[in-house]
Enzyme design. Sequence first.
Site, PDB file in Angstrom:
ATOM      1  N   LYS A 124       0.825  -1.208   0.000  1.00 38.83           N
ATOM      2  CA  LYS A 124       0.000   0.000   0.000  1.00 38.83           C
ATOM      3  C   LYS A 124       0.857   1.255   0.000  1.00 38.83           C
ATOM      4  O   LYS A 124       0.516   2.257  -0.619  1.00 38.83           O
ATOM      5  CB  LYS A 124      -0.929   0.021   1.221  1.00 38.83           C
ATOM      6  CG  LYS A 124      -2.175  -0.803   1.030  1.00 38.83           C
ATOM      7  CD  LYS A 124      -3.237  -0.414   2.041  1.00 38.83           C
ATOM      8  CE  LYS A 124      -4.481  -1.249   1.883  1.00 38.83           C
ATOM      9  NZ  LYS A 124      -5.440  -1.040   2.971  1.00 38.83           N
ATOM     10  N   LYS A 207      -4.928  -9.871  -7.013  1.00 37.95           N
ATOM     11  CA  LYS A 207      -6.114 -10.087  -6.189  1.00 37.95           C
ATOM     12  C   LYS A 207      -7.263  -9.193  -6.653  1.00 37.95           C
ATOM     13  O   LYS A 207      -7.030  -8.039  -7.007  1.00 37.95           O
ATOM     14  CB  LYS A 207      -5.728  -9.745  -4.742  1.00 37.95           C
ATOM     15  CG  LYS A 207      -6.721 -10.142  -3.689  1.00 37.95           C
ATOM     16  CD  LYS A 207      -6.258  -9.678  -2.319  1.00 37.95           C
ATOM     17  CE  LYS A 207      -6.406  -8.183  -2.153  1.00 37.95           C
ATOM     18  NZ  LYS A 207      -6.198  -7.677  -0.800  1.00 37.95           N
ATOM     19  N   LYS A 210     -11.272  -3.849  -4.212  1.00 37.95           N
ATOM     20  CA  LYS A 210     -12.128  -2.668  -4.411  1.00 37.95           C
ATOM     21  C   LYS A 210     -11.304  -1.469  -4.844  1.00 37.95           C
ATOM     22  O   LYS A 210     -11.842  -0.498  -5.361  1.00 37.95           O
ATOM     23  CB  LYS A 210     -12.955  -2.361  -3.146  1.00 37.95           C
ATOM     24  CG  LYS A 210     -12.216  -2.439  -1.829  1.00 37.95           C
ATOM     25  CD  LYS A 210     -13.184  -2.491  -0.623  1.00 37.95           C
ATOM     26  CE  LYS A 210     -12.505  -3.079   0.599  1.00 37.95           C
ATOM     27  NZ  LYS A 210     -13.394  -3.622   1.595  1.00 37.95           N
TER      28      LYS A 210
END
Length: 348
Positions: A124, A207, A210
């Site tokens: 991230k 993966k 969202k």
Amino acid sequence: MADAVQTPQPTFPPRIFSGIQPSGGLTLGNYLGALKRFVEKQEEGIETIYCMVDMHAITVWQDPEKLRQQTREGAAAFIAAGIDPARSILFNQSQVTAHVELGWIFNCIARMGWMSRMTQFKDKAGKNSENVSLGLFAYPSLMAADILAYKATHVPVGDDQKQHLELCRDIAIKFNNDYKVDFFPVVEPVIEGAATRVMSLRDGTKKMSKSDPSDQSRINLTDDADTISKKIRKAKTDPEPLPDNLDGLKDRPEARNLVNIYAALAGHTPEQVIRDYAGAQFGTFKPALADLAVAKLEPITLEMNRLMQDPAEIDRILGAGADRAEAIARPIVDQVYDIVGMIRSRRR
Ligand code: TYM
């Protein structure tokens, strides 16, 4: 991890805790990897506590109005998928302050080195690690607090949360060791089923998420039947027919992903799906998968939409769940304050 030494584990009554971030709409990955299995756990009759982790969501920027909306939408998805707020405890994290209180104490237990090894943080933060929030770095310690504020013993999650749960175990073990208590259970991750890692429909090595910029890469729980069907028919695949055994899917990540999704939606094993569709072309398999996905997801989407017509009722459910959650977590976190040596002399 290096400085965590195992202590003998006393028995704790089984209790399930899990959470989902309201940081965007929920995807098929969240549904198959988490939500669907949360419902199965509820049906097994174990005590189940489920949480919209809004405090985790703000570790990256969230528009306040959207955050509220997404928290309600997430709660609606839980209920539409089969969570019964009378049997499971369903609430949003920020309404129970025990989470952040214990999270702070765990910030003082967890080691910088443990946190720096978290692959989700590294992914991230990317090249931007100087500029992400401190909260994003401490994220797994708040996650451990979510679980251990209830002395939960089992945590159903998708595969991507495995490392965070190992850290939760390390925190529990180090706390117990440092303070010479058998206070926290060492939790068991529950990562099971055919879809512990649902992959992107555009790239079988990534993966489904969202936060992926491409909406075509995922199925959202808010997608209508037509959109679901189109996304599956357009999903990336290879030109080969389906093989007659799972080994034949080894180097075919997109095909493997669609087989896993089919299996999870149908409640079959991937082996069964391969047996039924051995030799089938995607021209046959994809429409069958699209029909199955619509049959399973459309009723959930319709029920979510219905529930979202009455946001005050969703807020009421979350508030009532938070009262029940607080009744469990408060005494546990109060005992933690005693263990670590805080004076608690206010009249309550
Ligand atoms: P989150 O919000 O990213 O995802 C919620 C749940 O969905 C699972 N999941 C998937 N499973 C299979 N395939 C996918 N593509 C996929 N994408 C997501 C996740 O594994 C997760 O189970 N850190 C957690 C939230 C959290 C939590 C907790 C979980 C906070 N506190 C305490 C358990 C216990 C997270 O970000 O999940």
